[in-house]
Design a protein around this motif. Structure first.
Motif, PDB file in Angstrom:
ATOM      1  N   UNK A  88       0.801  -1.228   0.000  1.00 19.89           N
ATOM      2  CA  UNK A  88       0.000   0.000   0.000  1.00 19.89           C
ATOM      3  C   UNK A  88       0.835   1.279   0.000  1.00 19.89           C
ATOM      4  N   UNK A  89       2.147   1.159  -0.192  1.00 22.85           N
ATOM      5  CA  UNK A  89       2.982   2.353  -0.250  1.00 22.85           C
ATOM      6  C   UNK A  89       2.689   3.083  -1.559  1.00 22.85           C
ATOM      7  N   UNK A  90       2.567   4.393  -1.500  1.00 23.96           N
ATOM      8  CA  UNK A  90       2.272   5.206  -2.687  1.00 23.96           C
ATOM      9  C   UNK A  90       3.298   4.925  -3.785  1.00 23.96           C
ATOM     10  N   UNK A  91       2.833   4.911  -5.015  1.00 25.57           N
ATOM     11  CA  UNK A  91       3.654   4.537  -6.164  1.00 25.57           C
ATOM     12  C   UNK A  91       4.921   5.382  -6.277  1.00 25.57           C
ATOM     13  N   UNK A  92       4.800   6.708  -6.151  1.00 26.51           N
ATOM     14  CA  UNK A  92       5.980   7.565  -6.283  1.00 26.51           C
ATOM     15  C   UNK A  92       6.981   7.311  -5.160  1.00 26.51           C
ATOM     16  N   UNK A  93       6.489   7.072  -3.950  1.00 31.53           N
ATOM     17  CA  UNK A  93       7.386   6.757  -2.828  1.00 31.53           C
ATOM     18  C   UNK A  93       8.052   5.399  -3.031  1.00 31.53           C
ATOM     19  N   UNK A  94       7.293   4.436  -3.546  1.00 30.38           N
ATOM     20  CA  UNK A  94       7.846   3.100  -3.799  1.00 30.38           C
ATOM     21  C   UNK A  94       8.970   3.178  -4.834  1.00 30.38           C
ATOM     22  N   UNK A  95       8.759   3.920  -5.894  1.00 25.97           N
ATOM     23  CA  UNK A  95       9.769   4.055  -6.941  1.00 25.97           C
ATOM     24  C   UNK A  95      11.024   4.733  -6.400  1.00 25.97           C
ATOM     25  N   UNK A  96      10.844   5.826  -5.652  1.00 25.93           N
ATOM     26  CA  UNK A  96      12.003   6.532  -5.088  1.00 25.93           C
ATOM     27  C   UNK A  96      12.745   5.666  -4.078  1.00 25.93           C
ATOM     28  N   UNK A  97      11.996   4.969  -3.221  1.00 27.81           N
ATOM     29  CA  UNK A  97      12.615   4.102  -2.220  1.00 27.81           C
ATOM     30  C   UNK A  97      13.365   2.950  -2.890  1.00 27.81           C
ATOM     31  N   UNK A  98      12.736   2.336  -3.890  1.00 26.53           N
ATOM     32  CA  UNK A  98      13.371   1.222  -4.599  1.00 26.53           C
ATOM     33  C   UNK A  98      14.652   1.678  -5.293  1.00 26.53           C
ATOM     34  N   UNK A  99      14.619   2.842  -5.904  1.00 23.91           N
ATOM     35  CA  UNK A  99      15.799   3.370  -6.581  1.00 23.91           C
ATOM     36  C   UNK A  99      16.919   3.641  -5.582  1.00 23.91           C
ATOM     37  N   UNK A 100      16.572   4.255  -4.468  1.00 19.79           N
ATOM     38  CA  UNK A 100      17.553   4.550  -3.423  1.00 19.79           C
ATOM     39  C   UNK A 100      18.203   3.267  -2.924  1.00 19.79           C
ATOM     40  N   UNK A 101      17.375   2.276  -2.600  1.00 14.93           N
ATOM     41  CA  UNK A 101      17.908   1.027  -2.051  1.00 14.93           C
ATOM     42  C   UNK A 101      18.645   0.197  -3.101  1.00 14.93           C
ATOM     43  N   UNK A 102      18.246   0.312  -4.363  1.00 19.15           N
ATOM     44  CA  UNK A 102      18.987  -0.387  -5.427  1.00 19.15           C
ATOM     45  C   UNK A 102      20.423   0.140  -5.489  1.00 19.15           C
ATOM     46  N   UNK A 103      20.575   1.462  -5.472  1.00 18.03           N
ATOM     47  CA  UNK A 103      21.919   2.040  -5.516  1.00 18.03           C
ATOM     48  C   UNK A 103      22.704   1.691  -4.252  1.00 18.03           C
ATOM     49  N   UNK A 104      22.029   1.610  -3.116  1.00 23.77           N
ATOM     50  CA  UNK A 104      22.702   1.218  -1.883  1.00 23.77           C
ATOM     51  C   UNK A 104      23.202  -0.224  -1.995  1.00 23.77           C
ATOM     52  N   UNK A 105      22.379  -1.088  -2.573  1.00 27.70           N
ATOM     53  CA  UNK A 105      22.789  -2.480  -2.790  1.00 27.70           C
ATOM     54  C   UNK A 105      24.022  -2.551  -3.691  1.00 27.70           C
ATOM     55  N   UNK A 106      24.004  -1.771  -4.744  1.00 25.98           N
ATOM     56  CA  UNK A 106      25.140  -1.760  -5.665  1.00 25.98           C
ATOM     57  C   UNK A 106      26.397  -1.233  -4.983  1.00 25.98           C
ATOM     58  N   UNK A 107      26.225  -0.234  -4.121  1.00 20.78           N
ATOM     59  CA  UNK A 107      27.368   0.285  -3.364  1.00 20.78           C
ATOM     60  C   UNK A 107      27.922  -0.789  -2.435  1.00 20.78           C
ATOM     61  N   UNK A 108      27.033  -1.528  -1.768  1.00 18.56           N
ATOM     62  CA  UNK A 108      27.484  -2.611  -0.890  1.00 18.56           C
ATOM     63  C   UNK A 108      28.235  -3.689  -1.685  1.00 18.56           C
ATOM     64  N   UNK A 109      27.701  -3.985  -2.848  1.00 17.99           N
ATOM     65  CA  UNK A 109      28.270  -5.067  -3.662  1.00 17.99           C
ATOM     66  C   UNK A 109      29.620  -4.685  -4.253  1.00 17.99           C
ATOM     67  N   UNK A 110      29.724  -3.441  -4.758  1.00 11.45           N
ATOM     68  CA  UNK A 110      30.927  -3.040  -5.494  1.00 11.45           C
ATOM     69  C   UNK A 110      31.859  -2.116  -4.721  1.00 11.45           C
ATOM     70  N   UNK A 111      31.323  -1.380  -3.759  1.00 10.31           N
ATOM     71  CA  UNK A 111      32.133  -0.381  -3.056  1.00 10.31           C
ATOM     72  C   UNK A 111      32.370   0.869  -3.891  1.00 10.31           C
ATOM     73  N   UNK A 112      31.651   1.005  -5.004  1.00 12.67           N
ATOM     74  CA  UNK A 112      31.802   2.124  -5.933  1.00 12.67           C
ATOM     75  C   UNK A 112      31.154   3.386  -5.352  1.00 12.67           C
TER      76      UNK A 112
END
Length: 185
Positions: A88-112
């Motif tokens: 039930x999270x608002x669509x725009x918040x879900x997209x922004x949150x998912x994008x933020x956490x995706x980049x965080x995951x990539x940072x954890x994985x690569x250290x970039x």
């Protein structure tokens, strides 16, 4: 079925859910439920890691300080996690949150560091949205008044309500924790 049995069934169902946030799912209306659950699982993974890091650090000079911050972060994230689980999270918040956490995951994985920068930029979008923040002189002419009236219809996510402000702030705490642990390694 008792509450404990329902919880056990739900935990068994979630064992197969990945905490990986696939950028292909972000913005796909058919993948909202799956994306929400993946975000939920990833946040739980981050909190578990933070708890582990706190337990290891408890042997050092910061006994209790991080534990209290982690506890407060979990409390503040609870409404978000419920919305994610229910989808039930608002669509725009879900997209922004998912994008933020995706980049965080990539940072954890690569250290970039570039991934961390993208994560921070996405977090800013999550918290402020696309609202223009007036700086300096405003409402000088007719056109400016029209623009300002249209912008009054929008609000920044961080100002939406106290509950939203708390979970958005908690996401930043998680980002800061991941950044600090990646610097140590």
């Amino acid at each position: 079925m008792s509450r404990d049995e329902r919880v056990a069934v739900k935990i068994a169902e979630e064992k197969g859910i990945s905490g990986r946030i696939d950028p292909g799912m972000i913005g796909d209306s058919g993948k909202v439920e799956e994306l929400s659950l993946n975000i939920n699982m990833y946040i739980h993974e981050l909190l578990s890691q933070w708890g582990y890091d706190s337990a290891v650090a408890a042997k050092g000079p910061t006994i209790g300080k991080e534990d209290e911050l982690l506890k407060q972060t979990k409390i503040c994230l609870y409404p978000l996690l419920v919305k994610l689980r229910k989808g039930t999270l608002a669509s725009d918040s879900l997209i922004s949150l998912a994008t933020t956490l995706h980049y965080l995951q990539e940072y954890q994985r690569t250290g970039d560091k570039a991934q961390l920068q993208r994560c921070t930029e996405s977090y800013m979008h999550l918290s402020m949205g696309s609202v223009a923040w007036p700086i300096g002189v405003s409402q000088v002419g007719i056109h400016e008044r029209k623009i300002n009236y249209q912008q009054q219809q929008q609000t920044a996510n961080i100002m939406a309500d106290e509950e939203t402000r708390m979970w958005i702030t908690s996401i930043k705490r998680i980002i800061s924790h991941v950044e600090s642990t990646n610097k140590r390694h």
